[in-house]
Design an enzyme around this catalytic site. Structure first.
Site, PDB file in Angstrom:
ATOM      1  N   CYS A   1      32.442 -40.330  11.741  1.00  0.00           N
ATOM      2  CA  CYS A   1      32.315 -39.328  12.793  1.00  0.00           C
ATOM      3  C   CYS A   1      31.457 -38.191  12.265  1.00  0.00           C
ATOM      4  O   CYS A   1      30.967 -38.245  11.134  1.00  0.00           O
ATOM      5  CB  CYS A   1      33.674 -38.832  13.265  1.00  0.00           C
ATOM      6  SG  CYS A   1      34.459 -37.737  12.118  1.00  0.00           S
TER       7      CYS A   1
ATOM      8  N   ARG B   1      34.981 -41.007   6.768  1.00  0.00           N
ATOM      9  CA  ARG B   1      36.406 -41.095   7.075  1.00  0.00           C
ATOM     10  C   ARG B   1      36.946 -42.533   7.072  1.00  0.00           C
ATOM     11  O   ARG B   1      37.384 -43.047   8.107  1.00  0.00           O
ATOM     12  CB  ARG B   1      36.701 -40.389   8.392  1.00  0.00           C
ATOM     13  CG  ARG B   1      36.198 -38.954   8.377  1.00  0.00           C
ATOM     14  CD  ARG B   1      36.556 -38.176   9.589  1.00  0.00           C
ATOM     15  NE  ARG B   1      37.964 -37.845   9.658  1.00  0.00           N
ATOM     16  CZ  ARG B   1      38.546 -37.284  10.700  1.00  0.00           C
ATOM     17  NH1 ARG B   1      37.833 -36.969  11.758  1.00  0.00           N
ATOM     18  NH2 ARG B   1      39.823 -37.012  10.697  1.00  0.00           N
TER      19      ARG B   1
ATOM     20  N   LYS C   1      47.999 -29.641  17.833  1.00  0.00           N
ATOM     21  CA  LYS C   1      47.453 -30.972  18.147  1.00  0.00           C
ATOM     22  C   LYS C   1      47.742 -31.961  17.016  1.00  0.00           C
ATOM     23  O   LYS C   1      48.182 -33.084  17.259  1.00  0.00           O
ATOM     24  CB  LYS C   1      45.945 -30.853  18.368  1.00  0.00           C
ATOM     25  CG  LYS C   1      45.207 -32.179  18.329  1.00  0.00           C
ATOM     26  CD  LYS C   1      43.714 -32.015  18.457  1.00  0.00           C
ATOM     27  CE  LYS C   1      42.953 -31.698  17.199  1.00  0.00           C
ATOM     28  NZ  LYS C   1      42.697 -32.828  16.289  1.00  0.00           N
ATOM     29  N   ASN C   2      47.512 -31.530  15.778  1.00  0.00           N
ATOM     30  CA  ASN C   2      47.620 -32.476  14.663  1.00  0.00           C
ATOM     31  C   ASN C   2      49.063 -32.776  14.261  1.00  0.00           C
ATOM     32  O   ASN C   2      49.312 -33.678  13.460  1.00  0.00           O
ATOM     33  CB  ASN C   2      46.811 -31.981  13.461  1.00  0.00           C
ATOM     34  CG  ASN C   2      45.324 -32.103  13.726  1.00  0.00           C
ATOM     35  OD1 ASN C   2      44.907 -32.735  14.699  1.00  0.00           O
ATOM     36  ND2 ASN C   2      44.504 -31.487  12.878  1.00  0.00           N
TER      37      ASN C   2
ATOM     38  N   ARG D   1      38.796 -31.190  23.235  1.00  0.00           N
ATOM     39  CA  ARG D   1      39.673 -32.151  22.558  1.00  0.00           C
ATOM     40  C   ARG D   1      40.819 -31.456  21.833  1.00  0.00           C
ATOM     41  O   ARG D   1      41.878 -32.049  21.641  1.00  0.00           O
ATOM     42  CB  ARG D   1      38.874 -32.964  21.538  1.00  0.00           C
ATOM     43  CG  ARG D   1      37.883 -33.897  22.182  1.00  0.00           C
ATOM     44  CD  ARG D   1      37.206 -34.725  21.145  1.00  0.00           C
ATOM     45  NE  ARG D   1      38.216 -35.294  20.241  1.00  0.00           N
ATOM     46  CZ  ARG D   1      37.956 -35.916  19.107  1.00  0.00           C
ATOM     47  NH1 ARG D   1      36.711 -36.059  18.732  1.00  0.00           N
ATOM     48  NH2 ARG D   1      38.921 -36.388  18.360  1.00  0.00           N
TER      49      ARG D   1
ATOM     50  N   ASP E   1      39.899 -27.430   8.119  1.00  0.00           N
ATOM     51  CA  ASP E   1      39.792 -27.184   9.564  1.00  0.00           C
ATOM     52  C   ASP E   1      39.534 -25.712   9.897  1.00  0.00           C
ATOM     53  O   ASP E   1      39.340 -25.370  11.065  1.00  0.00           O
ATOM     54  CB  ASP E   1      41.072 -27.654  10.284  1.00  0.00           C
ATOM     55  CG  ASP E   1      41.212 -29.167  10.269  1.00  0.00           C
ATOM     56  OD1 ASP E   1      40.233 -29.851   9.922  1.00  0.00           O
ATOM     57  OD2 ASP E   1      42.311 -29.665  10.600  1.00  0.00           O
TER      58      ASP E   1
HETATM   59  C1  EPZ Z   1      43.637 -34.985   9.333  1.00  0.00           C
HETATM   60  O1  EPZ Z   1      42.644 -35.994   9.357  1.00  0.00           O
HETATM   61  C2  EPZ Z   1      43.381 -34.072  10.507  1.00  0.00           C
HETATM   62  N1  EPZ Z   1      43.480 -34.851  11.738  1.00  0.00           N
HETATM   63  C3  EPZ Z   1      42.005 -33.426  10.372  1.00  0.00           C
HETATM   64  O2  EPZ Z   1      41.836 -32.506  11.439  1.00  0.00           O
HETATM   65  C4  EPZ Z   1      41.936 -32.652   9.043  1.00  0.00           C
HETATM   66  O3  EPZ Z   1      40.645 -32.147   8.878  1.00  0.00           O
HETATM   67  C5  EPZ Z   1      42.301 -33.592   7.889  1.00  0.00           C
HETATM   68  O4  EPZ Z   1      43.581 -34.222   8.125  1.00  0.00           O
HETATM   69  C6  EPZ Z   1      42.366 -32.876   6.556  1.00  0.00           C
HETATM   70  O5  EPZ Z   1      43.300 -31.843   6.607  1.00  0.00           O
HETATM   71  C7  EPZ Z   1      44.666 -35.077  12.269  1.00  0.00           C
HETATM   72  O6  EPZ Z   1      45.692 -34.660  11.760  1.00  0.00           O
HETATM   73  C8  EPZ Z   1      44.713 -35.844  13.551  1.00  0.00           C
HETATM   74  P1  EPZ Z   1      42.719 -37.276   5.624  1.00  0.00           P
HETATM   75  P2  EPZ Z   1      42.784 -37.296   8.475  1.00  0.00           P
HETATM   76  O7  EPZ Z   1      43.097 -38.704   5.693  1.00  0.00           O
HETATM   77  O8  EPZ Z   1      44.203 -37.680   8.399  1.00  0.00           O
HETATM   78  C9  EPZ Z   1      39.592 -39.411   2.717  1.00  0.00           C
HETATM   79  C10 EPZ Z   1      40.648 -31.441  13.210  1.00  0.00           C
HETATM   80  O9  EPZ Z   1      39.596 -30.761  13.297  1.00  0.00           O
HETATM   81  N2  EPZ Z   1      40.258 -40.689   3.057  1.00  0.00           N
HETATM   82  O10 EPZ Z   1      43.681 -36.313   5.045  1.00  0.00           O
HETATM   83  O11 EPZ Z   1      41.819 -38.295   8.996  1.00  0.00           O
HETATM   84  C11 EPZ Z   1      38.875 -38.806   3.914  1.00  0.00           C
HETATM   85  O12 EPZ Z   1      37.607 -39.395   4.138  1.00  0.00           O
HETATM   86  C12 EPZ Z   1      40.715 -32.659  12.316  1.00  0.00           C
HETATM   87  O13 EPZ Z   1      41.660 -31.202  13.877  1.00  0.00           O
HETATM   88  C13 EPZ Z   1      39.863 -41.845   2.398  1.00  0.00           C
HETATM   89  O14 EPZ Z   1      38.952 -41.843   1.567  1.00  0.00           O
HETATM   90  O15 EPZ Z   1      42.275 -36.765   7.066  1.00  0.00           O
HETATM   91  C14 EPZ Z   1      38.809 -37.355   3.526  1.00  0.00           C
HETATM   92  O16 EPZ Z   1      37.750 -37.156   2.645  1.00  0.00           O
HETATM   93  C15 EPZ Z   1      39.437 -33.200  11.880  1.00  0.00           C
HETATM   94  N3  EPZ Z   1      40.502 -43.021   2.709  1.00  0.00           N
HETATM   95  C16 EPZ Z   1      40.122 -37.132   2.781  1.00  0.00           C
HETATM   96  O17 EPZ Z   1      40.567 -38.445   2.389  1.00  0.00           O
HETATM   97  C17 EPZ Z   1      41.525 -43.073   3.629  1.00  0.00           C
HETATM   98  O18 EPZ Z   1      42.056 -44.168   3.866  1.00  0.00           O
HETATM   99  C18 EPZ Z   1      41.232 -36.488   3.607  1.00  0.00           C
HETATM  100  O19 EPZ Z   1      41.338 -37.158   4.855  1.00  0.00           O
HETATM  101  C19 EPZ Z   1      41.915 -41.889   4.266  1.00  0.00           C
HETATM  102  C20 EPZ Z   1      41.277 -40.694   3.957  1.00  0.00           C
END
Ligand code: EPZ
Length: 420
Positions: free
Chosen positions: A116, A121, A22-23, A399, A307
């Site tokens: 969420c 996030r 999915k991701n 989902r 995850d």
């Molecule tokens: C991706 O989310 C995945 N989703 C998530 O999978 C996964 O948990 C996550 O990466 C971490 O591996 C998809 O790929 C669609 P991040 P993403 O930006 O991209 C902070 C699942 O269950 N951050 O790497 O949203 C954030 O809050 C899901 O399939 C900022 O502070 O994650 C987090 O603490 C849920 N500012 C950290 O970085 C930003 O602008 C990593 O988030 C962006 C992120």
């Protein structure tokens, strides 16, 4: 509303085929916006999030033919660049259209995704990076309005934090920008790698793929022509079935998997006493009679994935001894703890660390899913709980898990989907 009814205690056996990731599929679907021609994607997982994003492309004016695992997308006909609240609020990953829409059309509006269940996030890093590339960003009435009427310009971007979605958005934006973009502290998850490879195959020069420094030479607004692409196997789905084997003490074979991508999980399962037969694209898990406890810290790839944290917690509950599980990526990713405790687990939570004392037995109960991976952890626990467990709010599972109950049933679990 659907729920899953599970009668625990059944031994599992046999083989399960892992679906596409999915991701990986979500950013790749967003990347089709960079093209004005047909793109064929195969091995898509048959899950709600994929349908939601394809639906968004249709709302923008793109043409989409989709059946289960294959989609033909043609974004040559896009007429709108507004990703509306009704879609983005269903799925945060819709923010991935921001980079490609802005890069191709010079302007777009994307509803601001809220927090969420697993944390706040924010998307500040995506926005800051686009501003460095020359975009003007305004947040008004719940929407991110991004403008770059003369196109985006290559820039040197240093992410303060490693962000998967942020890296993906900027790689897509950089692909059509003018000049060279360098991303320092880039994410290197396999899903990011496949997106980069897809864009590189379309003729964009990208160096550093799979490392934390990416350099992308943009086409200066020339749309890309993508080759047909098969989505990589879902490493989180694969890890979840390995956990199903471990928690039920069952030998299970996974087909269509990339063992390299799930090494962090297999190493932790090995430390708990499991052994493996591993081939190029299949693997078999042999769990021990008694699982050892596990200590783990979630971190970016190739470290242990956030995850998989919830699923490992379910397995740790049935191990002999005390496990420590520390969540470093999301501040609120422990919603499964209280539900696991309702089944009889002994988990104590302090700040971002859970201490899990192994128990002899769990007992079936009504429990509630709170997010995607938390839901699968509850299903895993229910597989070994004595009696009947009803897992409610399974729209979270739908989902991201392709036919979870069908695949588990085929392995011998007593699991059925019911309606209230
Ligand atoms: C991706 O989310 C995945 N989703 C998530 O999978 C996964 O948990 C996550 O990466 C971490 O591996 C998809 O790929 C669609 P991040 P993403 O930006 O991209 C902070 C699942 O269950 N951050 O790497 O949203 C954030 O809050 C899901 O399939 C900022 O502070 O994650 C987090 O603490 C849920 N500012 C950290 O970085 C930003 O602008 C990593 O988030 C962006 C992120």
């Amino acid at each position: 509303m659907d729920y899953l009814q599970i009668n625990g205690g059944k031994e599992l056996s046999g083989e399960v085929t892992i679906s596409g990731a999915k991701n990986a599929a979500l950013p790749i679907i967003a990347a089709t916006i960079l093209s004005d021609n047909e793109v064929i994607l195969t091995n898509l997982p048959n899950v709600v999030d994929i349908r939601t994003l394809l639906n968004l492309l249709t709302m923008l004016g793109g043409s989409v033919e989709h059946n289960a695992t294959v989609a033909k997308v043609n974004n040559g006909s896009i007429t709108s660049t507004k990703a509306v609240y009704e879609i983005v609020s269903q799925m945060r990953a819709s923010i991935l259209v921001l980079g490609p829409l802005l890069a191709r059309f010079g302007e777009c509006e994307v509803s601001l995704p809220g927090g969420c269940a697993i944390g706040q996030r924010p998307i500040d890093l995506h926005l800051k990076a686009l501003e460095s590339m020359g975009a003007t960003i305004e947040i008004k009435s719940g929407y991110v309005h991004a403008m770059a009427p003369n196109g985006l310009k290559g820039a040197r971007i240093i992410f303060d934090k490693i962000t998967v979605g942020g890296t993906e958005n900027i790689v897509m934006a950089a692909a059509l920008a003018e000049g060279t973009t360098t991303i320092i502290n880039a994410a290197k998850e396999p899903e990011v790698v496949q997106l980069c490879e897809m864009i590189a195959e379309a003729g964009v020069k990208i160096t550093g793929i799979g490392s934390n420094e990416l350099t992308i030479e943009g086409t200066n607004k020339k749309p890309l022509q993508f080759k047909p692409l098969e989505i990589i196997p879902d490493r989180i789905e694969a890890g979840t079935y390995l956990c199903a084997g471990a928690i039920t003490h069952s030998t299970i074979t996974l087909n269509k998997v990339n063992p390299q991508h799930i090494r962090a999980s297999t190493e932790k399962l090995e430390s708990m006493g499991c052994t493996f037969d591993i081939d190029k694209d299949s693997m078999t898990i042999y769990p021990p009679k008694e699982l050892k406890p596990v200590n783990l810290i979630t971190i970016e790839y190739p470290g242990f994935p956030t995850d998989m944290q919830a699923q490992f917690m379910a397995v740790a509950v049935m191990s002999k001894g005390e496990s420590l599980i520390e969540e470093r990526l999301f501040e609120n990713r422990f919603m499964h703890v209280s539900e696991l405790n309702r089944l009889g687990a002994d988990i104590w939570l302090k700040s971002n660390t859970a201490a899990v004392k192994g128990v002899e037995k769990l007992y079936g109960a009504d429990i509630m899913a709170t997010d995607l991976r938390a839901s699968s952890a509850l299903v895993l626990a229910a597989l070994v709980a004595e009696g009947t467990t009803n897992v409610h709010r399974i729209y979270h599972l739908d989902r991201g898990y392709d036919d979870l109950e069908g695949k588990l049933s085929a392995l011998g679990a007593d699991i059925v989907r019911k309606k209230v």
